[in-house]
Design an enzyme around this catalytic site. Structure first.
Site, mmCIF file in Angstrom:
data_model
loop_
_atom_site.group_PDB
_atom_site.id
_atom_site.type_symbol
_atom_site.label_atom_id
_atom_site.label_comp_id
_atom_site.label_asym_id
_atom_site.label_seq_id
_atom_site.Cartn_x
_atom_site.Cartn_y
_atom_site.Cartn_z
ATOM 1 N N SER A 179 1.161 -0.874 -0.153
ATOM 2 C CA SER A 179 -0.144 0.312 -0.031
ATOM 3 C C SER A 179 1.250 1.032 -0.049
ATOM 4 C CB SER A 179 -0.891 -0.215 1.513
ATOM 5 O OG SER A 179 -1.651 1.506 1.389
ATOM 6 N N TYR A 223 -2.201 -1.719 9.860
ATOM 7 C CA TYR A 223 -2.294 -1.594 8.834
ATOM 8 C C TYR A 223 -0.804 -0.779 8.854
ATOM 9 C CZ TYR A 223 -4.279 -0.820 3.744
ATOM 10 O OH TYR A 223 -3.718 -1.042 2.625
#
Length: 273
Positions: A141, A154
């Protein structure tokens, strides 16, 4: 690498980027095992693919955080299509926002977003080294290069995924193993809006941070970019080119970047009231 005639496994393939990758791979001539913890979703994607390209995809329900499940996917690929040429470690979870996150939540995020990549590489890379060819694609990401407002699990696990992909590339890149790392910002998937639907102010800020930072791409657009990058054996895949500028700004003056992120977070939280 030309994916035509190759055998691929795509995890998190029941929806979003994974489904788009599986569809694009088959359209380019590959054969694919579509894996997802949502077995019905994986089967649905494979059914839609094979309706246009018979005998080109198989859907499997699997929790790819575990080694046994990955072993099963590799066996399924070999049974239906042959040895695995490409592995897309695409499955991912967001995780709860904030600091008050349990050890089990941390373990889940690390298992899905990081250890699943490590376990797949442990099974496949030795085979690829012997064959002199293989391709590992890690979906990380932009949060793995920058950060994620809201979810520590995350942000940290995606940073680790980028680090592992880098290590794989350095360690095995001269032995025929190719590695790419996908680092998008906003993509129109359920994962993007998970924070907004969490009921937490930090979670809502996390979604707005991504949607306000650049265009929200469709999964099919991302898949097209990924396949082009694989063809050129490009390590860092940035569907949002501005992420590279952000990454450079971060590295050029870390303290200034951190202060800017704190201001950005404060503005996002203020908008929530």
């Amino acid at each position: 690498m030309n994916v035509a005639g190759k055998v691929a496994i795509v995890t998190g393939g029941g929806a979003g980027i994974g489904a788009a990758l599986a569809t694009a791979l088959v359209a380019a001539g590959a054969r694919v095992v579509v894996a997802d913890i949502d077995g019905a979703g994986a089967l649905d994607v494979a059914t839609r693919i094979t309706a246009q390209h018979p005998d080109s995809a198989v859907g499997v329900g699997a929790d790819v955080a575990g080694t046994a499940a990955i072993e099963g996917l590799i066996a399924t690929a070999e049974q239906h299509f042959g040895p695995v040429d490409l592995y897309f470690a695409n499955a991912g979870i967001v995780g709860a926002p904030g600091l008050d996150v349990s050890d089990s939540d941390w373990d889940l995020a690390l298992d899905v977003n990081l250890r699943a990549h490590i376990r797949a590489a442990q099974l496949l890379v030795p085979q690829w080294v012997q064959r002199g060819e293989g391709y590992f694609v890690s979906t990380a990401s932009a949060a793995g290069l920058l950060t994620q407002i809201g979810s520590a699990t995350y942000s940290v696990s995606k940073h680790a995924a980028v680090g592992f992909a880098e290590w794989l590339n350095v360690t095995y890149g001269d032995q025929g193993v190719r590695v790419s790392c996908l680092c998008p910002m906003g993509v129109n998937t359920k994962l993007l809006y998970a924070g907004q639907e969490s009921g937490e102010a930090l979670g809502a800020a996390a979604t707005r941070a991504v949607t306000s930072a650049g265009n929200v791409l469709e999964p099919a657009e991302v898949a097209e970019i990924v396949l082009a990058a694989i063809e050129h054996e490009q390590f860092l895949i940035l569907p949002h080119p501005q992420v590279l500028d952000m990454y450079r700004h971060k590295g050029s003056d870390y303290d200034r970047w951190l202060k800017g992120m704190r201001r950005y977070q404060a503005a996002l939280l203020a908008d929530n009231h």
